[in-house]
Design an enzyme around this catalytic site. Sequence first.
Site, PDB file in Angstrom:
ATOM      1  N   SER A   1      36.863  46.035  63.467  1.00  0.00           N
ATOM      2  CA  SER A   1      36.077  46.216  62.701  1.00  0.00           C
ATOM      3  C   SER A   1      36.854  46.394  61.163  1.00  0.00           C
ATOM      4  O   SER A   1      38.048  46.160  61.632  1.00  0.00           O
ATOM      5  CB  SER A   1      36.227  47.865  63.699  1.00  0.00           C
ATOM      6  OG  SER A   1      35.602  49.068  62.320  1.00  0.00           O
TER       7      SER A   1
ATOM      8  N   TYR B   1      40.930  54.445  66.673  1.00  0.00           N
ATOM      9  CA  TYR B   1      39.829  54.231  66.987  1.00  0.00           C
ATOM     10  C   TYR B   1      40.889  52.704  65.780  1.00  0.00           C
ATOM     11  O   TYR B   1      40.514  51.993  66.222  1.00  0.00           O
ATOM     12  CB  TYR B   1      38.437  54.657  66.233  1.00  0.00           C
ATOM     13  CG  TYR B   1      37.752  53.554  65.842  1.00  0.00           C
ATOM     14  CD1 TYR B   1      36.834  52.700  67.584  1.00  0.00           C
ATOM     15  CD2 TYR B   1      37.367  53.019  64.967  1.00  0.00           C
ATOM     16  CE1 TYR B   1      35.577  51.825  66.779  1.00  0.00           C
ATOM     17  CE2 TYR B   1      36.049  52.208  64.924  1.00  0.00           C
ATOM     18  CZ  TYR B   1      35.658  51.580  65.348  1.00  0.00           C
ATOM     19  OH  TYR B   1      34.593  50.356  65.627  1.00  0.00           O
TER      20      TYR B   1
END
Length: 260
Positions: A137, A150
Amino acid sequence: MKLNLDSKTAVVTGTGRGIGLATVKALISEGVHVVGAARTITRELSQSGAIPVSADLSTAEGVATLMEKALAELGGLELLVNNVGAGDALEPAGFLDTDDAQWEAIFDLNLLSAVRISRAALPSLIKHRGCIVNVSSINSRLPAAGPVAYSAAKAALTAFGKSLAEEFGPQGVRVNTVSPGVVRTSVWEDPDGFGGKIAASAGVEHAAFLEQIPQAFSITTGRITEPREVASLIAFLLSDVAGNVTGADYVIDGGALKAV
């Protein structure tokens, strides 16, 4: 462009929906024999043409189940896409509101699943001079853009891919990373998902929040990424067309990441 993937074998994780499902469809359209792993086998996955395997990949037992069934079905493994991540429980929480259990759950799903699956797959990947693509990501580069656990897990996943590329490249295994920005998946579009929770915390209607995402994230193209676009990039990196690309991290975010 011909990707020459016909008759190759692949395992793709997190395939019930979103990027994983789009990747399954892209690979099958290229003639790849695919095992698609998901915690819940969706109707779309069942109808995709992949061999579906239900497994909780946040656990070592789930990974063992997946790889045992995949190798039995495929006979050998040439391509691996470690896509599973995020998770339905991802919350827009700050550091002080994220306890040890949440850290562990996020790392188990976003990092350790890839570690365990890659470990199990590498003997076959080495034999077939195969390829791995890890789905990370842009949060790995913009940690302030999302939940701290995350972002940290995705940064670790990107680093993990670099290490694998260096260690196993001499044995013919290529390893690359794809780092999407905002993608049109249930993570953002589900009112009860991560995007819906952000909208609620900001006191904004979910539909209005979705419309504002391109501007809020400074996306140069003015739109968010479609799952099929990420899947196309993954398929390219898995193919011999990208035969001398390894250890790379490809960002696909519509220009949201401005750093050089």
